[in-house]
Design a protein around this motif. Sequence first.
Motif, short mmCIF file in Angstrom:
data_model
loop_
_atom_site.label_atom_id
_atom_site.label_comp_id
_atom_site.label_asym_id
_atom_site.label_seq_id
_atom_site.Cartn_x
_atom_site.Cartn_y
_atom_site.Cartn_z
N PRO A 101 0.86 -1.09 0.22
CA PRO A 101 -0.06 -0.04 -0.07
C PRO A 101 0.78 1.29 0.08
O PRO A 101 2.07 1.05 0.54
CB PRO A 101 -0.85 -0.24 1.40
N TRP A 102 0.19 2.17 -0.58
CA TRP A 102 0.95 3.75 -0.40
C TRP A 102 0.68 4.33 0.93
O TRP A 102 -0.31 3.93 1.47
CB TRP A 102 0.30 4.51 -1.58
N ASN A 103 1.39 5.37 1.26
CA ASN A 103 1.21 6.05 2.45
C ASN A 103 0.22 7.37 2.19
O ASN A 103 -0.08 7.35 0.80
CB ASN A 103 2.38 6.38 3.31
N ALA A 104 -0.15 7.93 2.93
CA ALA A 104 -1.18 9.14 2.52
C ALA A 104 -0.45 10.21 1.55
O ALA A 104 -0.97 10.55 0.58
CB ALA A 104 -1.45 9.81 3.78
N GLY A 105 0.68 10.45 1.72
CA GLY A 105 1.40 11.52 0.82
C GLY A 105 1.74 10.81 -0.55
O GLY A 105 1.36 11.54 -1.48
N GLN A 106 1.75 9.65 -0.62
CA GLN A 106 2.08 9.20 -2.07
C GLN A 106 0.83 8.91 -2.64
O GLN A 106 0.80 9.28 -3.96
CB GLN A 106 2.69 7.64 -1.90
N LEU A 107 -0.46 8.52 -1.92
CA LEU A 107 -1.63 8.65 -2.68
C LEU A 107 -1.96 10.03 -3.33
O LEU A 107 -2.67 10.16 -4.08
CB LEU A 107 -2.58 7.74 -1.67
N ALA A 108 -1.84 10.77 -2.27
CA ALA A 108 -2.24 12.19 -2.46
C ALA A 108 -1.40 12.74 -3.79
O ALA A 108 -2.04 13.46 -4.68
CB ALA A 108 -2.08 13.20 -1.15
N ALA A 109 -0.20 12.42 -3.68
CA ALA A 109 0.54 12.94 -4.80
C ALA A 109 0.13 12.22 -6.23
O ALA A 109 0.12 12.95 -7.17
CB ALA A 109 1.99 12.51 -4.67
N PHE A 110 -0.18 10.88 -6.37
CA PHE A 110 -0.82 10.39 -7.52
C PHE A 110 -1.96 11.10 -7.88
O PHE A 110 -2.25 11.12 -9.02
CB PHE A 110 -0.95 8.66 -6.95
N LEU A 111 -2.96 11.22 -7.07
CA LEU A 111 -4.33 11.64 -7.18
C LEU A 111 -4.09 13.06 -7.63
O LEU A 111 -4.82 13.26 -8.95
CB LEU A 111 -5.03 11.44 -6.19
N ALA A 112 -3.22 13.70 -7.28
CA ALA A 112 -3.08 15.29 -7.67
C ALA A 112 -2.37 15.22 -9.17
O ALA A 112 -2.63 15.98 -9.89
CB ALA A 112 -1.98 15.94 -6.91
N TRP A 113 -1.60 14.22 -9.55
CA TRP A 113 -1.03 14.31 -10.75
C TRP A 113 -2.10 13.64 -11.66
O TRP A 113 -2.34 14.21 -12.88
CB TRP A 113 0.26 13.06 -10.82
N SER A 114 -2.99 12.33 -11.23
CA SER A 114 -3.86 11.98 -12.37
C SER A 114 -5.02 12.79 -12.81
O SER A 114 -5.66 12.63 -13.78
CB SER A 114 -4.30 10.75 -11.64
N VAL A 115 -5.28 13.83 -11.77
CA VAL A 115 -6.43 14.84 -12.03
C VAL A 115 -6.11 15.42 -13.02
O VAL A 115 -7.10 15.88 -13.99
CB VAL A 115 -6.96 15.65 -10.97
#
Length: 264
Positions: free
Chosen positions: A48-62
């Motif tokens: 699993p990703w940590n919160a920072g990694q998930l947030a970074a990915f979603l900020a990029w994917s949007v």
Amino acid sequence: RTVRYVATILCSALGEAVAAGMLARNPADPKRAKPPTAKEATAPEMHPWNAGQLAAFLAWSVKHSHSHAAWHMLAMTGMRRGELLALRWRDIDLDAGTVSIRRSAGIVRVKGQPAVITEGPTKTGKPRVIDLDPVTVLLLRALRRDRGSMVLAYARESALAFGDHEGSHRHPERFSRLFAETRARCARDQEAAGAAPVPAIRLHDLRHTHATLMLGKGEPVKVVSERLGHASVTVTLSIYAHVMPGDQRAAAVRFAALIGEANA
């Protein structure tokens, strides 16, 4: 457990064939075919990703992924891939902020024939309702508008919320490969910008990310289990016990104090 369950069903079916005179003996009889033990089976390691990694990915994917709404939905609800791909707009109550998970899309393969994507029950065979956060609700409203602007029928109650450009089910395996490609593009862009790239994970690990982050922050196991659609809380505990917070030092101090009070 699943393999042993299949072995039991196969043994029973072939036993009926023996009784009907179709087979001389049952090749799946435990005396002849030894099913695997629980110790021999190992679950795939989760990453699993940590919160920072998930947030970074979603900020990029949007900004860079046409499937951002799907990645966001999986991460924010913890639902399974097949459950997402089988969602229809009638299952999503945007006013109440809930989604009802009643079915799952999967691949059926018959030798000599093309693979077919069909809908069936969820893994546990039970429907469940998941609450959505306000940001996810807004994202789904925008997705429905976009789908409707593409083809009006794609926004109807019976339409697939995450269907392909033809309004049909997306191929589950290709969907997983698309996530892997999207994650890789994100990592390359992050490296080019001098940031730490998000680690490689499977699509299913978005589900694990949802669970581990919630449990790590102390959310009740029962709540997380209900969101994931596990058969019981025991299943959730068996998978995620290692990520649940525990304060053994405080427990040890309290226990010692209890004994000390008894000796006083």
